[in-house]
Design a protein around this motif. Structure first.
Motif, PDB file in Angstrom:
ATOM      1  N   HIS A   3      34.073  31.197  32.556  1.00  0.00           N
ATOM      2  CA  HIS A   3      33.071  32.225  32.797  1.00  0.00           C
ATOM      3  C   HIS A   3      33.674  33.369  33.616  1.00  0.00           C
ATOM      4  CE1 HIS A   3      29.740  29.686  31.346  1.00  0.00           C
ATOM      5  NE2 HIS A   3      30.454  28.701  31.842  1.00  0.00           N
ATOM      6  N   HIS A  31      33.258  33.334  28.458  1.00  0.00           N
ATOM      7  CA  HIS A  31      31.852  33.726  28.399  1.00  0.00           C
ATOM      8  C   HIS A  31      31.615  34.758  29.498  1.00  0.00           C
ATOM      9  CE1 HIS A  31      27.752  33.152  27.038  1.00  0.00           C
ATOM     10  NE2 HIS A  31      27.375  33.219  28.303  1.00  0.00           N
ATOM     11  N   THR A 101      27.635  27.237  35.138  1.00  0.00           N
ATOM     12  CA  THR A 101      28.104  28.617  34.950  1.00  0.00           C
ATOM     13  C   THR A 101      28.909  29.117  36.139  1.00  0.00           C
ATOM     14  OG1 THR A 101      26.024  29.520  35.830  1.00  0.00           O
ATOM     15  CG2 THR A 101      26.182  29.195  33.424  1.00  0.00           C
TER      16      THR A 101
END
Length: 273
Positions: A3, A31, A101
């Motif tokens: 991330h 991401h 995340t």
């Protein structure tokens, strides 16, 4: 999946940093999260709830505008928008503890004459680096949007371990970059051969070299070397020991305006006990 958090205050500087990150990380399985943190400084106001709601709406609108701007150049990249209430450092500390995340990289812009000067002037970037134990890419607005092919790692050759080196290894290997270790000589004894062998083991398959620099002014020595070598990025480990203090001593702030604009990749030595 890794991330990457793109920090934005909706400025051109922040947008350029986000575009730089998308340029170098696109198509590599990352991401992306576009994050804006907003805060109310006058928390004692009787209208605080209304103000917070208005700021939240402005944050969401700003994120939608930024997302549209980024998608104009990178239409096929999925970017999640994140609006959070609170001071930026507090918000990032909460994100650091997220289970699914947790950021692998933070990306933010620098407004100073150079990334280093911006840090020395007590910027938001420096506050983030000081308090948040995550790798940070700090990007000056003048940085070309291109993948780094040659990186300089300013190091004392003593405190680096495999855990610290891992994010840099991932960055260097992703772009097949050359890595140049730059150590400014001091009066402390160091077994250079032993240090080189230990560090080289953290970067298997990477083209690397070790360079030993002279000079009392560590920052100038590193910047001069980076310019001579045509570096695209300067990396370092942020810790509470003497090397970082020498590198970021306030007395050298004004000298930094004479040097080129380098993106900085700052790693962490971990939390101090």
């Amino acid at each position: 999946m890794k991330h990457v958090f793109l920090l934005t205050d909706f400025s051109e500087t922040a947008r350029h940093a986000a575009l730089y990150a998308l340029t170098i990380f696109e198509g590599r399985g990352f991401h992306f999260h576009l994050l804006n943190a907003y805060d109310v400084e006058f928390s004692g106001s009787p209208y605080i709830t209304r103000v917070k709601e208005e700021m939240a709406e402005e944050s969401r609108k700003g994120l939608r505008r930024e997302l549209a701007s980024l998608h104009h150049q990178f239409p096929n990249v999925a970017i999640n928008v994140v609006s959070r209430y609170g001071p930026l450092v507090d918000v990032l500390l909460r994100e650091e503890g997220a289970e699914f995340t947790r950021p692998d990289f933070l990306v933010m812009g620098c407004r100073g004459e150079s990334a280093l000067e911006n840090f020395l002037l007590g910027s938001t970037a420096f506050d983030v680096i000081k308090h948040v134990q995550l790798p940070v890419l700090a990007i000056p607005r003048e940085t070309p949007l291109q993948k780094p092919r040659r990186m300089v790692f300013a190091t004392d050759l003593k405190t680096l371990n495999q855990e610290m080196a891992k994010p840099l290894f991932e960055l260097v290997s992703a772009f097949n970059s050359e890595l140049l270790f730059a150590h400014v000589l001091d009066n402390e004894y160091l077994n250079h051969l032993e240090a080189e062998e230990r560090i080289a083991a953290y970067f298997p398959g990477i083209k690397l070299s070790f360079h030993f620099l002279d000079g009392e002014d560590v920052c100038r020595s590193v910047c001069d070397f980076s310019e001579e070598q045509g570096a695209d990025l300067v990396a370092m480990v942020r810790h509470n020991y003497s090397f970082f203090e020498r590198l970021f001593h306030p007395s050298i702030t004004r000298k930094m305006v004479l040097h080129p604009h380098y993106p900085l990749f700052v790693l962490h030595a971990g939390r101090q006990a």
